[in-house]
Design an enzyme around this catalytic site. Structure first.
Site, mmCIF file in Angstrom:
data_model
loop_
_atom_site.group_PDB
_atom_site.id
_atom_site.type_symbol
_atom_site.label_atom_id
_atom_site.label_comp_id
_atom_site.label_asym_id
_atom_site.label_seq_id
_atom_site.Cartn_x
_atom_site.Cartn_y
_atom_site.Cartn_z
ATOM 1 N N ASP A 7 13.075 -54.379 18.236
ATOM 2 C CA ASP A 7 12.854 -53.007 17.820
ATOM 3 C C ASP A 7 14.242 -52.426 17.517
ATOM 4 O OD1 ASP A 7 11.572 -50.394 17.628
ATOM 5 O OD2 ASP A 7 12.423 -49.982 19.609
ATOM 6 N N ASP A 9 15.289 -48.399 17.178
ATOM 7 C CA ASP A 9 15.624 -47.173 17.893
ATOM 8 C C ASP A 9 15.267 -47.289 19.372
ATOM 9 O OD1 ASP A 9 16.378 -46.189 15.414
ATOM 10 O OD2 ASP A 9 14.465 -45.180 15.062
ATOM 11 N N HIS A 91 5.123 -45.434 7.392
ATOM 12 C CA HIS A 91 3.933 -44.590 7.473
ATOM 13 C C HIS A 91 3.908 -43.716 8.722
ATOM 14 C CE1 HIS A 91 2.758 -48.314 5.209
ATOM 15 N NE2 HIS A 91 2.546 -47.362 4.316
ATOM 16 N N CYS A 99 0.681 -51.862 9.403
ATOM 17 C CA CYS A 99 2.032 -52.300 9.763
ATOM 18 C C CYS A 99 2.660 -51.468 10.875
ATOM 19 C CB CYS A 99 2.949 -52.332 8.539
ATOM 20 S SG CYS A 99 3.095 -50.798 7.612
ATOM 21 N N ASP A 126 11.611 -50.994 23.441
ATOM 22 C CA ASP A 126 11.785 -50.031 24.533
ATOM 23 C C ASP A 126 10.519 -49.250 24.846
ATOM 24 O OD1 ASP A 126 11.901 -48.520 22.104
ATOM 25 O OD2 ASP A 126 12.947 -46.914 23.168
ATOM 26 N N ARG A 129 4.247 -49.358 22.588
ATOM 27 C CA ARG A 129 3.785 -49.803 21.258
ATOM 28 C C ARG A 129 4.439 -51.109 20.851
ATOM 29 N NH1 ARG A 129 4.157 -44.034 18.582
ATOM 30 N NH2 ARG A 129 6.322 -44.623 18.676
#
Length: 188
Positions: A7, A9, A91, A99, A126, A129
């Site tokens: 990931d 951020d 999105h 996605c 982190d 999700r």
């Protein structure tokens, strides 16, 4: 091929509830760039899978996103590291795409691009999700206690996290774990 999916951020760079909207706001977390370089030097290819709904919300444009990634690439190169590919979902949650994490679409795109089976590919993020998307794609979920993950310091993960989610202090601790474990056996 040894592939790890990260990931962005809260995992590689500092996160913000107001979104990271410019290269000036994109700041690496302590030790994160060195961790990526360490993985690279151990033969790991690194891909990024990142929700970037700020694009869909009109908070920044693709040029700004590309400038953030150019800064990341430049800083990584100074540490002898690299990211092989960046996949992002532009999105908003309301768009109903396939996605956006927690769905597995970005991971499936990465698997197709690299021509690899995703089963057992380590994914580091982190938040819940990230872990849900990793599990949905058959990947191995690893939570870092940076960014949104900091709320889980010193406590057990809620049952909403996929079974087998491993927890690491930060990306450097994950890199230590990854580089120190035995290499996966090739599948026959």
């Amino acid at each position: 091929m040894k592939l790890v999916i990260l990931d962005r951020d809260g995992t590689i760079n500092a996160d913000s509830d107001d979104y990271i909207k410019s290269p000036q706001e994109w700041e690496p977390l302590p030790g994160a760039l060195e961790a990526i370089a360490r993985m690279n030097h151990a033969g790991w290819h690194v891909a990024i899978a990142s929700n970037q709904s700020g694009l869909g919300r009109g908070l920044f444009d693709v040029a700004a996103l590309n400038a953030m990634h150019a800064k990341m690439h430049k800083l990584l190169a100074a540490h002898g590291g690299r990211v092989d590919a960046i996949f992002y979902c532009p999105h908003t949650p309301e768009d109903g795409c396939s996605c956006r994490k927690p769905l597995a679409g970005l991971f499936e795109q990465i698997g197709e691009r690299f021509g690899v089976e995703l089963k057992g590919v380590p994914v580091v993020g982190d938040g819940l999700r990230d872990m849900q998307a990793a599990a949905a794609a058959g990947c191995e979920p690893h939570l870092v206690l940076t960014g949104k993950g900091a709320e889980f310091r010193g406590c057990a993960l809620p049952e909403t996290f996929p079974p087998g989610t491993r927890v690491h202090e930060d990306l450097a601790a994950f890199a230590e774990h990854l580089v120190g474990r035995p290499a996966p056996r090739p599948q026959a």
